[in-house]
Motif scaffolding. Structure first.
Motif, PDB file in Angstrom:
ATOM      1  N   ALA A   1     -93.727  -9.457 -30.489  1.00  0.00           N
ATOM      2  CA  ALA A   1     -93.597 -10.858 -30.072  1.00  0.00           C
ATOM      3  C   ALA A   1     -92.552 -11.631 -30.890  1.00  0.00           C
ATOM      4  CB  ALA A   1     -94.946 -11.557 -30.176  1.00  0.00           C
ATOM      5  N   LEU A   2     -92.025 -11.039 -31.964  1.00  0.00           N
ATOM      6  CA  LEU A   2     -91.020 -11.732 -32.781  1.00  0.00           C
ATOM      7  C   LEU A   2     -89.715 -11.792 -31.989  1.00  0.00           C
ATOM      8  CD1 LEU A   2     -90.279 -13.052 -35.487  1.00  0.00           C
ATOM      9  CD2 LEU A   2     -89.661 -10.793 -36.311  1.00  0.00           C
ATOM     10  N   ALA A   3     -89.395 -12.976 -31.493  1.00  0.00           N
ATOM     11  CA  ALA A   3     -88.264 -13.123 -30.573  1.00  0.00           C
ATOM     12  C   ALA A   3     -86.950 -13.470 -31.263  1.00  0.00           C
ATOM     13  CB  ALA A   3     -88.593 -14.196 -29.533  1.00  0.00           C
ATOM     14  N   ASP A   4     -86.975 -13.818 -32.547  1.00  0.00           N
ATOM     15  CA  ASP A   4     -85.744 -14.160 -33.263  1.00  0.00           C
ATOM     16  C   ASP A   4     -84.744 -13.017 -33.081  1.00  0.00           C
ATOM     17  OD1 ASP A   4     -83.708 -14.343 -35.232  1.00  0.00           O
ATOM     18  OD2 ASP A   4     -85.038 -15.391 -36.624  1.00  0.00           O
ATOM     19  N   PRO A   5     -83.565 -13.292 -32.493  1.00  0.00           N
ATOM     20  CA  PRO A   5     -82.616 -12.208 -32.220  1.00  0.00           C
ATOM     21  C   PRO A   5     -82.141 -11.477 -33.485  1.00  0.00           C
ATOM     22  CG  PRO A   5     -81.627 -14.352 -31.754  1.00  0.00           C
ATOM     23  CD  PRO A   5     -83.073 -14.592 -32.045  1.00  0.00           C
ATOM     24  N   ASN A   6     -82.218 -12.133 -34.639  1.00  0.00           N
ATOM     25  CA  ASN A   6     -81.832 -11.468 -35.886  1.00  0.00           C
ATOM     26  C   ASN A   6     -82.813 -10.366 -36.271  1.00  0.00           C
ATOM     27  OD1 ASN A   6     -79.453 -12.961 -36.746  1.00  0.00           O
ATOM     28  ND2 ASN A   6     -80.850 -14.689 -36.986  1.00  0.00           N
ATOM     29  N   PHE A   7     -84.052 -10.466 -35.785  1.00  0.00           N
ATOM     30  CA  PHE A   7     -85.086  -9.541 -36.250  1.00  0.00           C
ATOM     31  C   PHE A   7     -85.877  -8.859 -35.145  1.00  0.00           C
ATOM     32  CE2 PHE A   7     -84.402 -12.598 -39.690  1.00  0.00           C
ATOM     33  CZ  PHE A   7     -83.989 -11.710 -40.664  1.00  0.00           C
ATOM     34  N   PHE A   8     -85.499  -9.058 -33.886  1.00  0.00           N
ATOM     35  CA  PHE A   8     -86.221  -8.444 -32.769  1.00  0.00           C
ATOM     36  C   PHE A   8     -86.203  -6.921 -32.929  1.00  0.00           C
ATOM     37  CE2 PHE A   8     -86.291  -6.762 -28.370  1.00  0.00           C
ATOM     38  CZ  PHE A   8     -87.563  -7.184 -28.013  1.00  0.00           C
ATOM     39  N   GLN A   9     -87.390  -6.312 -32.983  1.00  0.00           N
ATOM     40  CA  GLN A   9     -87.582  -4.861 -33.098  1.00  0.00           C
ATOM     41  C   GLN A   9     -86.849  -4.254 -34.303  1.00  0.00           C
ATOM     42  OE1 GLN A   9     -86.889  -2.880 -29.341  1.00  0.00           O
ATOM     43  NE2 GLN A   9     -88.718  -3.781 -28.440  1.00  0.00           N
ATOM     44  N   THR A  10     -86.916  -4.947 -35.432  1.00  0.00           N
ATOM     45  CA  THR A  10     -86.254  -4.423 -36.629  1.00  0.00           C
ATOM     46  C   THR A  10     -87.249  -3.852 -37.625  1.00  0.00           C
ATOM     47  OG1 THR A  10     -86.326  -6.598 -37.698  1.00  0.00           O
ATOM     48  CG2 THR A  10     -84.286  -6.023 -36.518  1.00  0.00           C
ATOM     49  N   VAL A  11     -86.700  -3.022 -38.500  1.00  0.00           N
ATOM     50  CA  VAL A  11     -87.391  -2.561 -39.694  1.00  0.00           C
ATOM     51  C   VAL A  11     -86.514  -3.022 -40.849  1.00  0.00           C
ATOM     52  CG1 VAL A  11     -88.197  -0.595 -41.044  1.00  0.00           C
ATOM     53  CG2 VAL A  11     -88.299  -0.518 -38.554  1.00  0.00           C
ATOM     54  N   THR A  12     -87.120  -3.740 -41.791  1.00  0.00           N
ATOM     55  CA  THR A  12     -86.394  -4.259 -42.939  1.00  0.00           C
ATOM     56  C   THR A  12     -86.965  -3.631 -44.200  1.00  0.00           C
ATOM     57  OG1 THR A  12     -86.060  -6.359 -41.780  1.00  0.00           O
ATOM     58  CG2 THR A  12     -85.723  -6.374 -44.168  1.00  0.00           C
ATOM     59  N   TYR A  13     -86.087  -3.120 -45.033  1.00  0.00           N
ATOM     60  CA  TYR A  13     -86.512  -2.580 -46.325  1.00  0.00           C
ATOM     61  C   TYR A  13     -86.533  -3.746 -47.312  1.00  0.00           C
ATOM     62  CZ  TYR A  13     -86.548  -0.180 -50.765  1.00  0.00           C
ATOM     63  OH  TYR A  13     -86.872   0.217 -52.036  1.00  0.00           O
ATOM     64  N   ILE A  14     -87.714  -4.079 -47.840  1.00  0.00           N
ATOM     65  CA  ILE A  14     -87.848  -5.201 -48.774  1.00  0.00           C
ATOM     66  C   ILE A  14     -87.520  -4.712 -50.187  1.00  0.00           C
ATOM     67  CG2 ILE A  14     -89.385  -6.953 -49.761  1.00  0.00           C
ATOM     68  CD1 ILE A  14     -88.615  -7.472 -46.846  1.00  0.00           C
ATOM     69  N   SER A  15     -86.438  -5.216 -50.733  1.00  0.00           N
ATOM     70  CA  SER A  15     -85.985  -4.777 -52.054  1.00  0.00           C
ATOM     71  C   SER A  15     -86.459  -5.694 -53.172  1.00  0.00           C
ATOM     72  CB  SER A  15     -84.459  -4.683 -52.083  1.00  0.00           C
ATOM     73  OG  SER A  15     -83.900  -5.933 -51.738  1.00  0.00           O
ATOM     74  N   GLU A  16     -86.854  -6.896 -52.788  1.00  0.00           N
ATOM     75  CA  GLU A  16     -87.331  -7.838 -53.808  1.00  0.00           C
ATOM     76  C   GLU A  16     -88.229  -8.860 -53.131  1.00  0.00           C
ATOM     77  OE1 GLU A  16     -85.194  -9.633 -57.690  1.00  0.00           O
ATOM     78  OE2 GLU A  16     -84.190 -10.083 -55.800  1.00  0.00           O
ATOM     79  N   HIS A  17     -89.418  -9.079 -53.701  1.00  0.00           N
ATOM     80  CA  HIS A  17     -90.349 -10.079 -53.175  1.00  0.00           C
ATOM     81  C   HIS A  17     -91.177 -10.587 -54.340  1.00  0.00           C
ATOM     82  CE1 HIS A  17     -93.926 -11.107 -50.304  1.00  0.00           C
ATOM     83  NE2 HIS A  17     -93.177 -12.169 -50.548  1.00  0.00           N
ATOM     84  N   ASN A  18     -91.091 -11.892 -54.560  1.00  0.00           N
ATOM     85  CA  ASN A  18     -91.844 -12.507 -55.648  1.00  0.00           C
ATOM     86  C   ASN A  18     -92.071 -13.978 -55.310  1.00  0.00           C
ATOM     87  OD1 ASN A  18     -89.399 -13.874 -56.377  1.00  0.00           O
ATOM     88  ND2 ASN A  18     -88.760 -12.068 -57.511  1.00  0.00           N
ATOM     89  N   ALA A  19     -92.497 -14.755 -56.278  1.00  0.00           N
ATOM     90  CA  ALA A  19     -92.798 -16.172 -56.036  1.00  0.00           C
ATOM     91  C   ALA A  19     -91.569 -16.964 -55.584  1.00  0.00           C
ATOM     92  CB  ALA A  19     -93.397 -16.794 -57.295  1.00  0.00           C
ATOM     93  N   ASN A  20     -90.373 -16.454 -55.864  1.00  0.00           N
ATOM     94  CA  ASN A  20     -89.139 -17.159 -55.491  1.00  0.00           C
ATOM     95  C   ASN A  20     -88.658 -16.838 -54.084  1.00  0.00           C
ATOM     96  OD1 ASN A  20     -88.919 -18.380 -58.069  1.00  0.00           O
ATOM     97  ND2 ASN A  20     -88.125 -16.447 -58.867  1.00  0.00           N
ATOM     98  N   GLY A  21     -89.317 -15.877 -53.415  1.00  0.00           N
ATOM     99  CA  GLY A  21     -88.913 -15.507 -52.068  1.00  0.00           C
ATOM    100  C   GLY A  21     -88.766 -14.008 -51.927  1.00  0.00           C
ATOM    101  N   ALA A  22     -88.024 -13.602 -50.907  1.00  0.00           N
ATOM    102  CA  ALA A  22     -87.870 -12.173 -50.628  1.00  0.00           C
ATOM    103  C   ALA A  22     -86.452 -11.884 -50.161  1.00  0.00           C
ATOM    104  CB  ALA A  22     -88.874 -11.733 -49.565  1.00  0.00           C
ATOM    105  N   LEU A  23     -86.038 -10.635 -50.394  1.00  0.00           N
ATOM    106  CA  LEU A  23     -84.737 -10.158 -49.959  1.00  0.00           C
ATOM    107  C   LEU A  23     -84.934  -8.763 -49.392  1.00  0.00           C
ATOM    108  CD1 LEU A  23     -81.371 -10.485 -51.577  1.00  0.00           C
ATOM    109  CD2 LEU A  23     -82.172  -8.172 -51.237  1.00  0.00           C
ATOM    110  N   GLY A  24     -84.289  -8.492 -48.272  1.00  0.00           N
ATOM    111  CA  GLY A  24     -84.401  -7.176 -47.668  1.00  0.00           C
ATOM    112  C   GLY A  24     -83.175  -6.833 -46.860  1.00  0.00           C
ATOM    113  N   LEU A  25     -83.114  -5.571 -46.432  1.00  0.00           N
ATOM    114  CA  LEU A  25     -82.010  -5.067 -45.620  1.00  0.00           C
ATOM    115  C   LEU A  25     -82.578  -4.429 -44.355  1.00  0.00           C
ATOM    116  CD1 LEU A  25     -79.973  -3.351 -48.465  1.00  0.00           C
ATOM    117  CD2 LEU A  25     -79.444  -5.515 -47.352  1.00  0.00           C
ATOM    118  N   VAL A  26     -82.076  -4.883 -43.211  1.00  0.00           N
ATOM    119  CA  VAL A  26     -82.467  -4.294 -41.933  1.00  0.00           C
ATOM    120  C   VAL A  26     -81.853  -2.888 -41.877  1.00  0.00           C
ATOM    121  CG1 VAL A  26     -82.266  -4.483 -39.414  1.00  0.00           C
ATOM    122  CG2 VAL A  26     -82.630  -6.542 -40.802  1.00  0.00           C
TER     123      VAL A  26
END
Length: 187
Positions: free
Chosen positions: A17-42
């Motif tokens: 149901a995630l319709a955002d075209p940037n992330f529709f049917q994606t797999v993202t590798y999360i390289s950093e996630h903490n209290a300041n936010g998250a960063l990942g690579l599709v």
């Protein structure tokens, strides 16, 4: 969130149901996630760009490397001109974010030069751009059921064909995404 509930070194799998075209049917590798936010690579959106073409643009001779024919991925909508190499093993490179004892993300040219010489890491993926979330943003999206998270599997990250990574990552959780509704609803 407790330290153990952060998603560093996890797959983030877009729900149907995630319709955002940037992330529709994606797999993202999360390289950093903490209290300041998250960063990942599709990791499942190959660009119409080969590594050889990228290397030529960077004035790095691709040589006779088989790697030159491999695709470069659209890592996300933020800083699409910035290159990232997810790799295993870590190695010694100019600018590497150490995600785990086995996985790093490098942004320096030296790793690309080593790849074309056949001296780079054994497993790798090159992406342009990244996905980023501000403080609490990813947690909110998870609460809204926009994403699933799953442990990283090296076979999916480095070897599974791009078009199969979304369903393969969900299968790690025993989920067939084709059976889930493509619209969000509330009871």
């Amino acid at each position: 969130m407790s330290e153990t509930s952060y998603l560093t070194n996890q797959f983030l799998i877009a729900m149907p149901a995630l319709a955002d075209p940037n992330f529709f049917q994606t797999v993202t590798y999360i390289s950093e996630h903490n209290a300041n936010g998250a960063l990942g690579l599709v990791i499942n959106r190959p660009l119409q760009l080969s590594l050889g073409q990228l290397l030529a643009h960077l004035h790095i001779a691709p040589g006779g490397s088989e790697a030159a024919a491999l695709p470069v991925y659209h890592g996300g909508p933020v800083q699409p001109e910035q290159g990232f190499v997810i790799h295993n093993p870590l190695g010694q490179w100019g600018a590497t974010l150490r995600v785990t004892d086995q996985i790093g993300i490098t942004t320096s040219r030296d790793i690309l030069q080593a790849l074309v010489r056949g001296e780079g890491p054994a497993q790798w993926l090159v992406a342009l751009g990244y996905a980023g979330w501000g403080p609490g943003q990813l947690e909110q999206e998870l609460a809204e059921n926009a994403w699933l998270s799953a442990p990283v599997d090296f076979r999916i990250l480095f070897h599974t064909p791009s078009e199969q990574r979304w369903s393969a990552a969900a299968a790690l959780l025993g989920i067939d995404l084709n059976l889930l509704p493509t619209h969000a609803g509330h009871a």
